[in-house]
Design an enzyme around this catalytic site. Structure first.
Site, PDB file in Angstrom:
ATOM      1  CB  CYS A  97      -0.984  -0.001   1.164  1.00 28.74           C
ATOM      2  SG  CYS A  97      -0.222  -0.063   2.791  1.00 28.74           S
ATOM      3  N   GLY A 103      26.047 -14.891  21.708  1.00 24.70           N
ATOM      4  CA  GLY A 103      25.351 -13.655  22.066  1.00 24.70           C
ATOM      5  C   GLY A 103      23.906 -13.953  22.384  1.00 24.70           C
ATOM      6  CG  MET A 104      22.086 -11.636  25.319  1.00 23.05           C
ATOM      7  SD  MET A 104      21.729 -12.843  26.590  1.00 23.05           S
ATOM      8  CE  MET A 104      20.126 -12.260  27.147  1.00 23.05           C
ATOM      9  CB  SER A 105      17.550 -14.586  21.358  1.00 19.35           C
ATOM     10  OG  SER A 105      17.785 -15.916  21.730  1.00 19.35           O
ATOM     11  N   GLY A 106      18.582 -12.354  19.073  1.00 20.81           N
ATOM     12  CA  GLY A 106      18.293 -11.051  18.476  1.00 20.81           C
ATOM     13  C   GLY A 106      19.475 -10.109  18.458  1.00 20.81           C
ATOM     14  CB  SER A 107      22.911 -10.322  19.768  1.00 19.62           C
ATOM     15  OG  SER A 107      23.298 -11.619  19.348  1.00 19.62           O
ATOM     16  N   GLY A 108      22.026 -10.305  16.427  1.00 16.76           N
ATOM     17  CA  GLY A 108      22.526 -10.104  15.063  1.00 16.76           C
ATOM     18  C   GLY A 108      23.459 -11.191  14.577  1.00 16.76           C
ATOM     19  CB  SER A 153      21.097 -15.606  12.242  1.00 15.46           C
ATOM     20  OG  SER A 153      21.039 -16.643  13.192  1.00 15.46           O
TER      21      SER A 153
END
Length: 715
Positions: free
Chosen positions: A17, A515-520, A522
């Site tokens: 949109c 590192g923690m999940s969501g740290s970048g 991957s």
């Protein structure tokens, strides 16, 4: 500036949109860009397009953009800068964009990218209840020059048609002969009524009847040949249209798939079928129906000009019917295709997530969602079918009225002895060979409109450039050191996922990123296989920028193994050999499955390596899938393996065995792990937090620093 109806653009997919609204403004200034191009410029994600993304895209196209939070007083201005883009929350749930084209005391005139609404007006009260106050005002810069991006029309399918000219010619010839035989049959009827019966010509009647019977047998053989050739044509067109779409899909970058729902992609297959139907019908109408109309028109004119002129008077009525229904069919085809895409997405999503649905006892809730979407699709499809039926009814009334009028007027000519009864009956019989092809040509309208809408939707995929578009020669490397210099990355125009990463990885090094999940983590390694391009910075392999590599070569050198690897339908051996070295030996296969600690599991199965697996191997455990995928990666020619939580479903003992098997290998291995037992065994550990490398070193060194890694380890 007054907004013109021709500048309206409808969204093609759910998240279009914002780009569709921008497209309308661009068209008002003479620039035409596909939604696919605007999505790339605006950084559209699976969540849609941000106002910042629209602003950035417009600025790239040499527009000046003011993003303001305003209120209702804007509409009191005498010279309000229409058209502009307004951000709204539609139905109090969905972020959406309107193009505001004008306003008066009580109403606001909008162009809604939703093809089911298009251009309409809302009461000020209704608009203000949806409007967030955010508005984007666009104006051209001094350097602005209108640009027009060419999108392929249905005419682009002409080369596909011409490749099948022999088949088409045979179909046309067969159909032409069949029609001639039918016309001869009509004249046989006239001769029988006017000559053979009144003059009792029994012998002649018998000879002519036997001859006609033989021609009818030939006619049926030709009908069979025509049907057979039509099937051949249909299959060949399907190969050209549908397979070319699949081929293009396989060549698109990962960013395409990460910003679209699966159903939006798969629904294009039914769009392609609409195009095939239209192409086949158009071929027959152009080459056959037009010829038959001209030929039977001449015959009818010679038979009786008065009756023929009466027939011609009906043609303008058919044309009026087409003109009236054209905009309605376009709108309704858009609605049907869009709701079908949403429904397909939901069904695919729920089948893939059936285990979670059952675990949460949410079958009824998910069913109700699909039930609502299916009902919505059926409603739109029914509305379209109803419109087609109404048009069909009107055309049938015109045709029946014409037939009755012809018989009525013709009967008066017979009574006044201007024509014979046989001539009238023959004229009436021949009339269907004139009106039926005209009806076929008229019926092309709905098919061509459906095909045009389908082609627009296909174009939004075809206009996304292939990631293999630029031909690159394979590069030879003297070493396989990896280097990341000042790497930053962000999805669209959102926050930075990675920021100023500096990282060097030596050939054959075994490195773990934690590192923690969501740290970048991957995202960082996906940049190494060019799934995504860094926003800034450079990545090199063997001292050569990754952008210089052919992507096929790069992904043969660097193999990325995700946490949830996909197992394809086929045997275990088929899955192991996918992407493997050519002519991988049995010895290499056995070594790979031993390193992945999956050999015993496979050989305990009744059919061993020939065991057939269903889609995503639901008969295997998560750990078995991961080990088969690991063995597959080890069979590849890759010098660098990236294991993104690739052993997370394994027990600690099996995981430790696999790590001991992998560490001596003559390969660079990058582990991403939450289990720090993996990190302990690697040469070096990289600690990532909030998109930055904050620590680097061995397990012992990092524990001694008493930093972030030490907290992760003990907590």
């Amino acid at each position: 500036m007054k907004f013109k109806k021709k500048n309206y653009t409808s969204q093609v997919d759910e998240m279009d949109c914002g780009c569709a609204a921008l497209s309308m403004i661009l068209k008002s200034y003479g620039t035409e860009k596909s939604l696919a191009s605007l999505r790339l410029l605006a950084g559209t994600t699976i969540e849609g397009t941000s106002a910042l993304g629209i602003k950035k895209a417009a600025e790239i196209l040499e527009f000046s953009v003011q993003a303001l939070r305003t209120d209702a007083s804007l509409f009191e201005m005498k010279n309000a800068p229409y058209p502009f883009i307004a951000h709204v929350i539609k139905d109090q749930k969905y972020p959406h964009y309107y193009v505001i084209t004008g306003a008066n005391k009580n109403s606001v005139f909008i162009a809604d990218p939703d093809p089911t609404i298009k251009m309409t007006k809302l009461s000020k009260e209704a608009f203000l209840s949806e409007w967030t106050g955010i508005s984007l005002f666009l104006s051209t810069t001094p350097s602005y020059h209108p640009t027009k991006e060419k999108a392929s029309s249905l005419l682009s399918f002409i080369p596909i048609i011409t490749r099948q000219k022999k088949v088409i010619l045979n179909i046309v010839i067969a159909s032409f002969i069949v029609t001639l035989i039918n016309i001869l049959g009509s004249y046989y009827l006239q001769s029988m009524i006017d000559s053979y019966i009144p003059n009792a010509l029994m012998g002649t009647l018998g000879i002519i009847s036997v001859g006609l019977l033989l021609t009818y047998i030939i006619q049926q053989v030709l009908e069979f040949a025509k049907a057979f050739l039509l099937n051949v044509l249909s299959q060949r067109l399907a190969i050209d249209v549908i397979l070319s779409y699949i081929r293009h899909i396989f060549q698109l970058p990962m960013s395409f798939f990460s910003t679209r729902r699966t159903g939006e992609i798969t629904s294009r297959f039914s769009d392609a079928s609409s195009i095939l139907d239209a192409i086949a019908s158009t071929i027959l109408s152009l080459f056959l129906d037009l010829t038959i109309v001209v030929m039977t028109g001449l015959i009818l004119g010679l038979q009786n000009m008065q009756l023929f002129l009466l027939v011609l008077l009906a043609i303008p009525l058919y044309i009026v019917v087409i003109i009236i229904f054209t905009p309605l069919f376009e709108k309704q085809n858009h609605e049907v295709m869009q709701t079908n895409a949403v429904l397909n997405s939901s069904i695919i999503e729920d089948i893939n997530g059936i285990e979670t649905i059952k675990a949460l006892a949410s079958e009824q809730e998910r069913y109700q969602k699909i039930d609502y979407e299916f009902a919505s699709y059926l409603k739109k499809a029914f509305t379209l079918q109803k419109s087609e039926a109404i048009q069909g009814l009107i055309k049938a009334i015109i045709q029946l009225t014409l037939s009755v009028t012809i018989l009525w007027f013709g009967a008066t000519l017979v009574i006044s002895q201007k024509i014979t009864l046989g001539q009238l009956i023959t004229f009436n019989a021949l009339l269907s060979y004139f009106t039926n092809p005209i009806t076929n040509i008229i019926n092309l309208q709905t098919k061509l409109q459906k095909a045009r809408v389908a082609n627009e939707r296909l174009n939004e995929v075809y206009l996304v450039p292939s990631e293999f578009e630029e031909k690159k020669t394979e590069l030879s490397l003297s070493h396989f050191n990896l280097n990341m210099s000042d790497i930053s990355y962000q999805y669209g125009f959102g926050r930075k996922v990675l920021s100023e990463i500096e990282l060097s990885i030596k050939e054959n090094e075994k490195l773990t990123i934690v590192g923690m999940s969501g740290s970048g983590k991957s995202t960082l390694v996906k940049l190494l296989v060019n799934f995504f391009q860094p926003t800034s910075g450079t990545i090199t392999l063997g001292g050569i920028d990754l952008q210089q590599f052919d992507k096929h070569q790069l992904r043969r050198l660097i193999n990325y193994l995700p946490q949830q690897p996909y197992i394809f339908t086929g045997s275990i051996l088929d899955n192991l050999l996918l992407g493997a070295n050519e002519n991988a030996s049995q010895e290499e296969i056995l070594k790979a499955v031993e390193l992945a600690e999956i050999r015993a599991d496979i050989e305990q199965m009744q059919l061993g390596y020939q065991t057939e697996l269903s889609s995503d191997a639901s008969s295997l455990s998560g750990g078995q899938k991961q080990r088969i995928a690991l063995a597959r990666a080890l069979l590849s020619p890759a010098k660098i393996l990236i294991l993104d939580e690739a052993t997370s479903n394994l027990d600690m003992i099996t995981e430790k065995k696999i790590l001991k098997n992998l560490l001596p290998l003559d390969k660079t291995i990058i582990f991403i792990a939450h289990r720090l037992s993996v990190a302990e065994m690697s040469h070096r550990i990289i600690v990532v937090d909030q998109g930055k490398v904050i620590e680097s070193g061995s397990h012992v060194d990092l524990l001694a620093q008493n930093g972030f890694y030490e907290q992760l380890y003990h907590n």
